[in-house]
Scaffold this active site. Structure first.
Site, PDB file in Angstrom:
ATOM      1  N   GLU A 203       0.844  -1.195   0.000  1.00  0.00           N
ATOM      2  CA  GLU A 203       0.000   0.000   0.000  1.00  0.00           C
ATOM      3  C   GLU A 203       0.880   1.246   0.000  1.00  0.00           C
ATOM      4  O   GLU A 203       2.081   1.174   0.281  1.00  0.00           O
ATOM      5  CB  GLU A 203      -0.935  -0.002   1.217  1.00  0.00           C
ATOM      6  CG  GLU A 203      -0.230   0.013   2.556  1.00  0.00           C
ATOM      7  CD  GLU A 203      -1.212  -0.168   3.723  1.00  0.00           C
ATOM      8  OE1 GLU A 203      -2.437  -0.160   3.518  1.00  0.00           O
ATOM      9  OE2 GLU A 203      -0.723  -0.299   4.864  1.00  0.00           O
ATOM     10  N   GLY A 207      -0.838   6.051   2.830  1.00  0.00           N
ATOM     11  CA  GLY A 207      -2.108   5.407   3.129  1.00  0.00           C
ATOM     12  C   GLY A 207      -1.889   4.043   3.751  1.00  0.00           C
ATOM     13  O   GLY A 207      -2.365   3.028   3.242  1.00  0.00           O
TER      14      GLY A 207
END
Length: 317
Positions: A203, A207
């Site tokens: 990811e 985030g």
């Protein structure tokens, strides 16, 4: 509800003749850079340009005639929106899609092109799930969530099912994580067949809700992150997806926006394929050394390629 390999296989049957069986590509240069044997599952060649079609079609194809007659509703920054819009068109129903006002315009136009009704919202100040619930109550729509839905998860898992059918056992599989649906489906499919395959999520560093949630042992809300990987800009993992992933995923790596850009550039220059930022995070993790598995067989899911020419050129300078 407990999802199993049988659910993924049933989804694969529903998708036969509807979803593309996307190619698996390799690159000797990538192998050398990663020090491993790397296989890329190219969902950028899927219908609507991303894996999301799999889950959307699987979910909509199981609705009753009455539900299809009333229509469906979804919320998405782009890929799930396009997937629901196309699936709705194929199944003869109407889709209403909530899209953030800062969603890439190319994705907005694609959704409109599939015949969906678009409603815009501010992702930083408005609750998209609450807005969808209001629409559903007013019009009788069936909500098709982007990831926290058993049929959506099972559909997404068909990408990994195809992947390992072609490559055989992998030592590890790298999967982008936004809401966690692609990883949840992929982990169910892959570890059911090959229990010792390491499932590794990737990811954006900005985030990192999954990484933080895994560390905390519960879902952590980080607010809407600012990242070029708009498809992975979820503030918190899904409820259902988190319960699956915390059980089946071994680790979550993070990559910076600059590392994502480098991966997009590598895939374009060396392999002649266009991958959007969200889809490039797995390759970014390998190129940046965030995941090191020397000598191993590694699968990477390239989740999508929906990016306009102008934005692609702007991001890569």
């Amino acid at each position: 509800m407990t999802l199993t390999l049988d659910d993924v296989r049933a989804a694969a049957l529903r998708l036969t003749g509807q979803a593309h069986r996307t190619p698996v590509l390799t690159s000797r240069t990538l192998d050398e850079r990663a020090g491993a044997e790397v296989f890329l599952k190219c969902e950028n060649f899927q219908r609507i340009g991303a894996f999301k079609f799999r889950g959307a079609y699987n979910a909509l194809s199981q609705l009753s005639p009455e539900q299809l007659a009333r229509g469906v509703c979804a919320y998405s920054s782009g890929n799930h929106a396009q997937a629901v819009a196309l699936a709705a068109s194929l199944l003869g129903t109407k889709a209403t899609i909530l899209m953030p006002i800062d969603a890439p315009e190319s994705k907005v136009e694609a959704v409109r092109g599939y015949g969906a009704d678009i409603r815009r919202f501010d992702r930083y100040t408005e609750d998209r799930a609450a807005l969808a619930a209001d629409l559903a109550e007013q019009h009788g729509f069936t909500i098709v969530p982007p990831y926290d839905h058993p049929a959506v998860i099972a559909g997404q898992g068909t990408a990994a099912l195809e992947f390992v059918d072609e490559t055989g056992r992998l030592d590890a599989m790298l999967v982008p994580m936004g809401g966690g649906g692609l990883m949840a489906g992929s982990a169910i499919a892959t570890t059911s067949l090959f229990p010792d395959t390491a499932m590794i999520g990737v990811e954006p560093a900005a985030g990192d809700d999954h990484q933080r949630s895994f560390a905390a042992g519960e879902r952590v809300d980080i607010g809407v992150p600012q990242t070029i990987a708009d498809g992975l800009a979820a503030p918190t993992p899904g409820e259902l997806t988190f319960e699956i992933n915390r059980r089946l995923v071994g680790e979550v790596a993070t990559v910076t926006d600059d590392e994502i850009r480098d991966a997009m550039r590598f895939l374009f220059d060396r392999m002649k394929i266009v991958v959007e930022p969200s889809g490039a995070v797995g390759v970014a993790a390998l190129l940046a050394g965030k995941v090191r598995l020397p000598g191993r067989r590694i699968g990477v899911l390239l989740s999508g390629g929906n990016i306009a020419t102008e934005r692609f050129c702007l991001l890569l300078g």
